[in-house]
Design a protein around this motif. Sequence first.
Motif, PDB file in Angstrom:
ATOM      1  N   PRO A  74      25.300  21.038  51.434  1.00 13.84           N
ATOM      2  CA  PRO A  74      26.716  20.840  51.365  1.00 13.84           C
ATOM      3  C   PRO A  74      27.410  22.330  51.509  1.00 13.84           C
ATOM      4  CG  PRO A  74      25.787  19.553  49.487  1.00 13.84           C
ATOM      5  CD  PRO A  74      24.653  20.394  50.183  1.00 13.84           C
ATOM      6  N   ALA A  75      26.987  23.112  50.848  1.00 11.37           N
ATOM      7  CA  ALA A  75      27.479  24.351  51.066  1.00 11.37           C
ATOM      8  C   ALA A  75      26.869  25.639  51.852  1.00 11.37           C
ATOM      9  CB  ALA A  75      27.500  25.404  49.567  1.00 11.37           C
ATOM     10  N   THR A  76      25.837  25.548  52.478  1.00  7.59           N
ATOM     11  CA  THR A  76      24.830  26.331  53.272  1.00  7.59           C
ATOM     12  C   THR A  76      24.326  25.831  54.464  1.00  7.59           C
ATOM     13  OG1 THR A  76      23.115  26.669  51.805  1.00  7.59           O
ATOM     14  CG2 THR A  76      25.001  28.076  51.489  1.00  7.59           C
ATOM     15  N   ILE A  77      23.840  26.614  55.411  1.00  6.34           N
ATOM     16  CA  ILE A  77      22.819  26.025  56.485  1.00  6.34           C
ATOM     17  C   ILE A  77      21.954  27.189  56.503  1.00  6.34           C
ATOM     18  CG2 ILE A  77      22.788  25.485  58.903  1.00  6.34           C
ATOM     19  CD1 ILE A  77      25.668  25.145  58.775  1.00  6.34           C
ATOM     20  N   ARG A 121      11.635  24.450  49.530  1.00  2.40           N
ATOM     21  CA  ARG A 121      12.350  25.520  49.112  1.00  2.40           C
ATOM     22  C   ARG A 121      13.805  25.352  49.496  1.00  2.40           C
ATOM     23  NH1 ARG A 121       7.434  26.214  48.282  1.00  2.40           N
ATOM     24  NH2 ARG A 121       6.237  27.248  46.446  1.00  2.40           N
ATOM     25  N   ALA A 122      14.103  24.388  50.249  1.00  2.32           N
ATOM     26  CA  ALA A 122      15.637  24.337  50.734  1.00  2.32           C
ATOM     27  C   ALA A 122      16.594  24.709  49.553  1.00  2.32           C
ATOM     28  CB  ALA A 122      16.097  22.937  51.251  1.00  2.32           C
ATOM     29  N   GLY A 123      17.685  25.609  49.930  1.00  6.30           N
ATOM     30  CA  GLY A 123      18.587  25.970  48.909  1.00  6.30           C
ATOM     31  C   GLY A 123      18.044  27.373  48.236  1.00  6.30           C
ATOM     32  N   TRP A 124      16.860  27.766  48.472  1.00  6.09           N
ATOM     33  CA  TRP A 124      16.814  29.038  47.858  1.00  6.09           C
ATOM     34  C   TRP A 124      17.305  30.149  48.503  1.00  6.09           C
ATOM     35  CZ3 TRP A 124      11.055  30.397  45.723  1.00  6.09           C
ATOM     36  CH2 TRP A 124      10.559  29.638  44.882  1.00  6.09           C
ATOM     37  N   ALA A 154      17.686  32.988  57.741  1.00  2.00           N
ATOM     38  CA  ALA A 154      18.942  32.875  57.883  1.00  2.00           C
ATOM     39  C   ALA A 154      19.667  31.823  57.062  1.00  2.00           C
ATOM     40  CB  ALA A 154      19.618  33.244  59.511  1.00  2.00           C
ATOM     41  N   GLU A 155      20.885  32.436  56.325  1.00  2.00           N
ATOM     42  CA  GLU A 155      21.483  31.166  55.724  1.00  2.00           C
ATOM     43  C   GLU A 155      23.159  31.645  55.935  1.00  2.00           C
ATOM     44  OE1 GLU A 155      21.736  30.267  50.929  1.00  2.00           O
ATOM     45  OE2 GLU A 155      22.989  32.222  51.523  1.00  2.00           O
ATOM     46  N   ILE A 156      23.639  30.554  56.562  1.00  3.68           N
ATOM     47  CA  ILE A 156      24.900  30.643  57.017  1.00  3.68           C
ATOM     48  C   ILE A 156      25.969  30.129  55.551  1.00  3.68           C
ATOM     49  CG2 ILE A 156      27.027  29.914  58.280  1.00  3.68           C
ATOM     50  CD1 ILE A 156      25.034  29.225  60.704  1.00  3.68           C
ATOM     51  N   ASP A 157      26.594  30.895  55.093  1.00  2.00           N
ATOM     52  CA  ASP A 157      27.435  30.632  53.974  1.00  2.00           C
ATOM     53  C   ASP A 157      28.757  30.869  54.204  1.00  2.00           C
ATOM     54  OD1 ASP A 157      28.495  30.458  51.238  1.00  2.00           O
ATOM     55  OD2 ASP A 157      27.700  32.582  50.744  1.00  2.00           O
TER      56      ASP A 157
END
Length: 335
Positions: free
Chosen positions: A163-166, A194-197, A221-224
């Motif tokens: 919901p908050a990140t990709i 570990r999705a969400g780490w 990479a995490e798009i926030d």
Amino acid sequence: MFVKVAERSRVAEVRRLAVQSSLAQGFGEQDAGRSAIVATELATNLIKHANGGEIVIGSFDDADGQGLELLAVDKGPGIADLHKALTDGHSTSGTPGTGLGAIRRNANAFAVISWVGRGTAVLARLKPDGQAATKANYLISGLCAPYPGETECGDGWAVSTLPATIGILMADGSGHGPEAHKAARRSIEIFRERAGWTVEPLAQAIDRALGATRGAAIAVAEIDPGGGRVNFVGIGNISAALLDQGLVRRMVSNNGTAGHLAPRIRAFQYPFRGPPTVILHSDGLSARWDLSEYPGLIAAHPSLIAAVLYRDFRRGRDDASIVVVRRHSACPPAS
């Protein structure tokens, strides 16, 4: 699935593979027929107008929905007037002139980009009739081509959407062939488990898990969007870039090989102000690309960005993978 199209006999093969893929994805007979039309027109256009090219047959699952993705790329003369080329009856080869128009009518999402003297890339996405609307707010495109002569790709990519990140992963198993494939697949398994780490402990977990494999270069990479930043960790030779407000910013990887030698695993943060696009690719593609040399590409559909960079920068002697992820609001509407 990558299909070289250099002669008319390959058109039927492209059509057969596209229909086969659509049926495997749950398309009904009528929708599979649309896939056949689009595949035929894409492949025929490569022969008529570009002296050949390549068709990529795959799938998509993002803001466009779920279904069959067809890409056609060539290094032909390009299209001087796209508006005219999309009009039924317009032809430069003495034919009825229904190619691009037929593709656009039968596709659920369609995009094309072309430069005179530098070739063309065409995207057509099709989904089954009656598919429910998606709530996704991102577009994803990924290509993975094996080392010439191999059946398994030693690279791999994955995306996790929360919901908050990709989250985005690119893994390049050391060498090529089945053992490289195993390392890439193991990286994807850990990434999904570990999705969400956050990116740094996630990269550390992948590093530990790859000890029993030949290792890999990896990037996470995490798009926030809430924080207005991309969080990034790279180990080894994975190229990464953030596209933001028409500018390209390269992201930095640490030296090493995940699973064998990664003395420093450190995350970096890259702020963005507009809707972001992230590109990750293995060293099977040269990193010496410059999107300013391709007018309009930076704002084009992610599938076109991936296709053009694959077309022009694949080294040809290695596995080659690229993934491009964009927040949906950054993409112009598909026609």
